[in-house]
Scaffold this active site. Structure first.
Site, PDB file in Angstrom:
ATOM      1  N   TYR A 111     -31.157  -1.131 -27.531  1.00 40.72           N
ATOM      2  CA  TYR A 111     -30.128  -0.094 -27.511  1.00 40.72           C
ATOM      3  C   TYR A 111     -29.650   0.138 -28.956  1.00 40.72           C
ATOM      4  CZ  TYR A 111     -25.506   1.930 -27.054  1.00 40.72           C
ATOM      5  OH  TYR A 111     -24.402   2.712 -27.219  1.00 40.72           O
ATOM      6  N   ASP A 185     -30.585  -9.144 -22.501  1.00 41.46           N
ATOM      7  CA  ASP A 185     -29.707  -8.062 -22.062  1.00 41.46           C
ATOM      8  C   ASP A 185     -30.290  -7.516 -20.757  1.00 41.46           C
ATOM      9  OD1 ASP A 185     -28.525  -5.578 -21.574  1.00 41.46           O
ATOM     10  OD2 ASP A 185     -28.184  -5.177 -23.697  1.00 41.46           O
ATOM     11  N   LYS A 210     -22.622   0.145 -16.764  1.00 43.13           N
ATOM     12  CA  LYS A 210     -23.783   0.782 -16.130  1.00 43.13           C
ATOM     13  C   LYS A 210     -23.849   0.404 -14.644  1.00 43.13           C
ATOM     14  CE  LYS A 210     -24.067   2.210 -20.223  1.00 43.13           C
ATOM     15  NZ  LYS A 210     -24.268   1.327 -21.298  1.00 43.13           N
TER      16      LYS A 210
HETATM   17  N1  LCS Z   1     -26.976  -2.893 -23.810  1.00 43.69           N
HETATM   18  C1  LCS Z   1     -27.714  -1.865 -23.355  1.00 43.69           C
HETATM   19  C2  LCS Z   1     -29.123  -2.113 -22.887  1.00 43.69           C
HETATM   20  C3  LCS Z   1     -27.180  -0.590 -23.337  1.00 43.69           C
HETATM   21  O1  LCS Z   1     -27.939   0.407 -22.896  1.00 43.69           O
HETATM   22  C4  LCS Z   1     -25.852  -0.387 -23.805  1.00 43.69           C
HETATM   23  C5  LCS Z   1     -25.233   0.950 -23.838  1.00 43.69           C
HETATM   24  C6  LCS Z   1     -25.129  -1.485 -24.271  1.00 43.69           C
HETATM   25  C7  LCS Z   1     -25.725  -2.728 -24.245  1.00 43.69           C
HETATM   26  C8  LCS Z   1     -23.725  -1.357 -24.796  1.00 43.69           C
HETATM   27  O2  LCS Z   1     -22.844  -1.241 -23.734  1.00 43.69           O
HETATM   28  P1  LCS Z   1     -21.405  -0.527 -23.829  1.00 43.69           P
HETATM   29  O3  LCS Z   1     -20.709  -1.126 -24.988  1.00 43.69           O
HETATM   30  O4  LCS Z   1     -21.643   0.923 -24.015  1.00 43.69           O
HETATM   31  O5  LCS Z   1     -20.779  -0.884 -22.521  1.00 43.69           O
HETATM   32  N2  LCS Z   1     -26.111   1.994 -23.582  1.00 43.69           N
HETATM   33  C9  LCS Z   1     -25.880   3.247 -23.575  1.00 43.69           C
HETATM   34  C10 LCS Z   1     -26.874   4.222 -23.362  1.00 43.69           C
HETATM   35  O6  LCS Z   1     -28.083   4.008 -23.222  1.00 43.69           O
HETATM   36  N3  LCS Z   1     -26.308   5.397 -23.322  1.00 43.69           N
HETATM   37  O7  LCS Z   1     -24.967   5.335 -23.614  1.00 43.69           O
HETATM   38  C11 LCS Z   1     -24.592   3.942 -23.784  1.00 43.69           C
END
Ligand code: LCS
Length: 397
Positions: A111, A185, A210
């Site tokens: 990500y 992750d 998510k």
């Molecule tokens: N890990 C993965 C695999 C993610 O896809 C994301 C966010 C995060 C960690 C971070 O999480 P957050 O701090 O946003 O809760 N991924 C996003 C995406 O693919 N589109 O928008 C956010």
């Protein structure tokens, strides 16, 4: 019945059977920053860790605790720490464990913000970061070193859908570097599809924004591991380093969302399979990235380690212009980043979630600016397919 282990569909509803005040069925929201002590001695004992009990909501809160216990059960870990975002969980976890001089071996498809944290920030703290293709076991074998303190990858990589063999990587890493913590992750899969700890990983992190919450109304994250590792992550990464504490309202919403995780994942995975098959046979689409298609390079690993193939699909159009036109032509799919919601979301990784990566980094991560990413939601798959079909017809003339 006493040794009976509940199935995941039951665990998401009941957790570890918390007994709520006043017999409340739903978790009460403890909207409080601090907790009153009975005496100075009791306050001192709690701070000294000699007596259980809440102190201050940055260190723990009953609503959040109920959620942490449920997520620990779901991932098969001893304990869990909730954070106010996935990035909070990731930064809190890595900054609790890694020190100056340590080596972090990570996958090159991550990500975008995780990629930025690893490649820009961690080296400023004297942590050596090396990126490899974690799905290639020979590369893993060639790059793990005695001072490798953490190996990090995503179960299903964002956005290329690469699937790493968690069991094989963990077994090799632990055989040559026993102090190394394999950190996975698990956001794209959720514990309904894969439990990395049961395959040999040491730590699982999540963006609970998510699938775990699942309703597009909360930003949150988790770290799950053994008790001693979790204690460090809570008391260093959460308490002192990030302070990225999850509030009780958000914890309540995730507890509510989690109850339907199993049925949501079942429906989403089934819908995604139908949409992936449609994309695969569409002459408008150049290539489909979905681990459930037999031609996907990691299909066999996915079949072995995942209960189902997930709800995330990426696909390449013939040009950047066509990809952009498709994004502008969809009507039902929401043009938005994030994933794992009830609504199907569509986005363009190169200019959105991974816009901090250079063209070379994007290429190394295995995708291009022709790639569109789809998070299949809970709509009838026929309606999602019809929307994509009409967008292709409009966009590809
Ligand atoms: N890990 C993965 C695999 C993610 O896809 C994301 C966010 C995060 C960690 C971070 O999480 P957050 O701090 O946003 O809760 N991924 C996003 C995406 O693919 N589109 O928008 C956010």
């Amino acid at each position: 019945m006493s040794n009976h282990t509940y199935a995941p569909a039951t665990v998401v509803v009941h957790g570890n059977h918390p007994k709520n005040p006043a017999g409340a069925l739903a978790a009460p929201i403890f909207q409080t920053s601090t907790f009153v002590f009975d005496s100075a001695e009791q306050g001192g004992s709690r701070f000294a860790g000699k007596e259980d009990g809440f102190i201050y909501s940055r260190l723990g809160n009953p609503t959040t605790r109920q959620l942490e216990e449920k997520v620990a059960l779901l991932e098969g870990g001893e304990d869990c720490t909730a954070f106010s975002s996935g990035m909070g969980a990731i930064s809190g976890t890595v900054l609790s464990i890694l020190r100056c001089g340590d080596h972090l071996l990570a996958d090159k498809t991550l990500y975008g913000c995780t990629f930025a944290l690893f490649t820009e920030k961690l080296p400023q703290f004297g942590i050596e970061v090396e990126l490899i293709d974690m799905s290639n076991l020979d590369e893993v074998k060639a790059h793990v070193r005695p001072n490798t303190r953490m190996v990090y990858f995503e179960t299903v990589a964002n956005p290329s859908m690469k699937v790493t063999d968690i069991a094989a990587v963990s077994a090799h890493v632990h055989s040559v570097a026993p102090q190394c913590l394999v950190t996975v992750d698990n956001t794209f899969a959720s514990p309904m599809l894969v439990k990395p700890l049961s395959l040999g990983a040491d730590i699982v992190v999540h963006s609970a924004t998510k699938y775990l919450n699942g309703h597009g109304d909360v930003i949150a994250g988790f770290s799950v591991s053994r008790g001693d590792i979790m204690h460090t992550i809570r008391m260093v990464g959460l308490k002192d380093v990030t302070g990225a504490v999850l509030g009780p309202q958000e914890a309540y919403l995730i507890l509510r969302g989690l109850k339907t995780l199993k049925v949501r994942m079942d429906a989403i995975c089934q819908g995604a399979m139908e949409v992936a098959k449609f994309l695969d046979q569409s002459p408008r689409v150049q290539k489909v990235f979905f681990p459930g298609l037999p031609q996907h390079p990691d299909y066999e690993v996915a079949k072995r380690e995942m209960a189902q193939f997930g709800g995330m699909i990426a696909f390449e159009m013939k040009s950047f212009e066509e990809a952009k036109a498709v994004l502008n032509a969809v009507k039902l799919c929401a043009l938005a980043v994030s994933l794992g919601d009830c609504e199907t979301l569509i986005q363009h990784p190169a200019s959105m979630t991974h816009s901090m990566c250079t063209r070379e980094e994007i290429e190394a991560a295995g995708f291009s600016d022709r790639l569109i990413r789809l998070s299949v939601g809970l709509e009838d798959p026929a309606d999602i397919i019809a929307d994509l079909q009409q967008a292709f017809e409009k966009a590809c003339r």
